[in-house]
Design an enzyme around this catalytic site. Structure first.
Site, short mmCIF file in Angstrom:
data_model
loop_
_atom_site.label_atom_id
_atom_site.label_comp_id
_atom_site.label_asym_id
_atom_site.label_seq_id
_atom_site.Cartn_x
_atom_site.Cartn_y
_atom_site.Cartn_z
N GLU A 227 0.89 -1.17 0.00
CA GLU A 227 0.00 0.00 0.00
C GLU A 227 0.92 1.21 0.00
O GLU A 227 1.51 1.56 1.02
CB GLU A 227 -0.93 -0.03 1.22
CG GLU A 227 -2.14 0.89 1.08
CD GLU A 227 -1.90 2.26 1.66
OE1 GLU A 227 -1.53 3.17 0.86
OE2 GLU A 227 -2.06 2.43 2.86
N CYS A 261 -2.19 8.75 2.80
CA CYS A 261 -2.19 8.26 1.43
C CYS A 261 -3.53 8.48 0.76
O CYS A 261 -3.60 8.66 -0.46
CB CYS A 261 -1.81 6.78 1.40
SG CYS A 261 -2.82 5.73 2.46
#
Length: 453
Positions: A227, A261
């Site tokens: 990720e 993010c």
């Protein structure tokens, strides 16, 4: 040496030595031995342990929130929310996860056939600093319920949070070795990945770090889940609920002081409302106050490290030099700590830094678009593909956009977030693999085929 540095003041308040070779070996063995106990305990017992962990997280909410705020600058109200989300995810996973892990019965020519989901063993989790509790729990809860143990290599600037996590697992009655915290350097990470007791790797971090770890895992023949970065588009059509879109746009850009993010990082707005949206977005952003993150009145804290602030300022300077116009002036704040005032940019060309690079902090570029096709061109014109938000009242358009946007998640008329009920992860340079939900819980399992003749 890992150091705890208060980013609101720049002052160090803790230091932690690296674990030596014998301690690393002991940690590996503890995790491997614990895996046998975890596997044999069964899914219902593991669910009970997750519920116990949720109780201890709730009980330590204020202490953990304050620690996070001191160590990486998260505003205190958001820090409390992070701990609540960790506890809720443990509960949701304990409630729904056993059903997600039920063997899949398959029609076949055999007398019986099914797929069983079994844990793999110790997983190395390389975790970031921006959500020091949540990132660990987000991975751990489903992986543990599936029958795995975890060795955490946490970010170097949040060692106190990593220590607190390991201790709360013990408080919850987790077997020794279920979660082990290791402070190690990069060469040791490579040795850990190569060790036969480590079965898989997960990493949340930069594109560069993730690809390096994936290469090491691949060389060792081990699966990795990545990720990585994101440059999420927040797309607003003229028929959207304007006030709701603006309100959540401001929130989506500045969550965790812009250091997430899944923060919205590029704001794509239909031309007919672009001027009004920019004005409203600037006004909403101007109302955000920054300062001591322990003070509840502030919605923004400092950036987590001095080098992160310097990097963001460099990106802002290059964006303006490349033709971007400043609609709201911000940037590096003089004085103690690593504060960065929010900034809004317009007139951002396709090749501008603000369009091409991930801005990990409170800088918001706004891009007008003429029609759906141009919105998609801008949205997909990036190496990243983590998530996107689309705002429209037109259900047909929403369905077209959810299919056409290149991302691991598309949120319609809402801001992007991760949730324990549904999978989370990206594509392109944002990584691969999933966490959470029915899809994510099987990432670190052996999908074992059973065929009965």
């Amino acid at each position: 040496m890992f150091r705890s540095l208060n980013p609101a003041t720049g002052e160090q308040f803790g230091s932690y030595r690296l674990h030596n070779g014998s301690e690393v070996e002991a940690a590996l063995e503890r995790s491997f031995v614990a895996w046998g106990r975890v596997r044999d305990a069964g899914v219902e017992k593991r669910a009970q342990l997750l519920l116990a962990l949720a109780e201890r997280l709730d009980a330590n909410l204020e202490a953990f929130a304050r620690l996070m705020t001191l160590e990486m600058g998260k505003p205190i109200n958001e820090a409390r929310g992070e701990i609540r989300k960790c506890a809720a995810t443990c509960r949701t996973t304990a409630e729904l996860g056993p059903g997600w892990l039920e063997p899949l019965e398959v029609q076949s020519p055999a007398r019986g056939s099914r797929v069983r989901y079994e844990g793999l063993g110790p997983i190395l989790a390389i975790m970031p600093w921006n959500f020091p509790f949540w990132q660990v729990i987000r991975f751990f809860a489903p992986a543990f319920l599936a029958g795995n143990t975890t060795i955490v290599k946490h970010a170097e600037n949040v060692p106190a949070s990593a220590e607190a996590l390991e201790k709360v697992f013990a408080e919850a009655g987790m077997p020794d070795g279920v979660l082990v915290n290791l402070r190690v350097d990069h060469p040791t990470v490579g040795k850990l990945i190569a060790d036969s007791r480590i079965r898989s790797v997960t990493v949340t971090g930069s594109v560069r770090a993730g690809r390096t770890i994936a290469g090491l895992a691949g060389a060792a023949g081990k699966k990795a889940v990545l990720e990585l970065g994101g440059s999420d588009p927040f797309i607003v059509f003229a028929d959207a609920d304007f006030n709701a879109a603006v309100k959540l746009a401001v929130a989506a850009r500045h969550n965790n002081s812009g250091q997430s993010c899944v923060c919205a990082k590029r704001f794509l707005v239909e031309q007919s409302i672009a001027a009004d949206f920019t004005e409203a977005f600037v006004e909403g952003t101007r109302k955000l106050s920054y300062g001591d993150p322990l003070d509840e009145k502030h919605g923004l804290g400092p950036l987590a490290r001095a080098d992160l602030r310097a990097g963001l300022q460099d990106q802002l300077d290059r964006s303006v030099a490349g033709g971007a116009r400043v609609a709201l002036a911000g940037g590096t704040v003089d004085g103690p700590g690593f504060f960065f005032a929010p900034t809004v940019l317009t007139n951002v060309a396709d090749d501008n830094v603000a369009a091409r690079e991930e801005l990990f902090g409170p800088v918001a570029p706004i891009f007008p678009f003429a029609d759906e096709a141009e919105a998609l061109r801008i949205a997909n014109g990036t190496e990243f593909g983590l998530a996107a938000a689309v705002w429209t009242r037109d259900e047909d358009r929403a369905r077209r956009m959810e299919q056409a946007v290149e991302a691991g998640a598309v949120f319609i008329n809402d801001m992007v977030r991760s949730d324990a009920h549904i999978s989370f992860g990206g594509i392109k340079s944002s990584g691969y693999g999933r966490e959470l939900g029915q899809v994510g819980i099987t990432e670190f399992t052996n999908a074992k085929t059973v065929w009965i003749g």
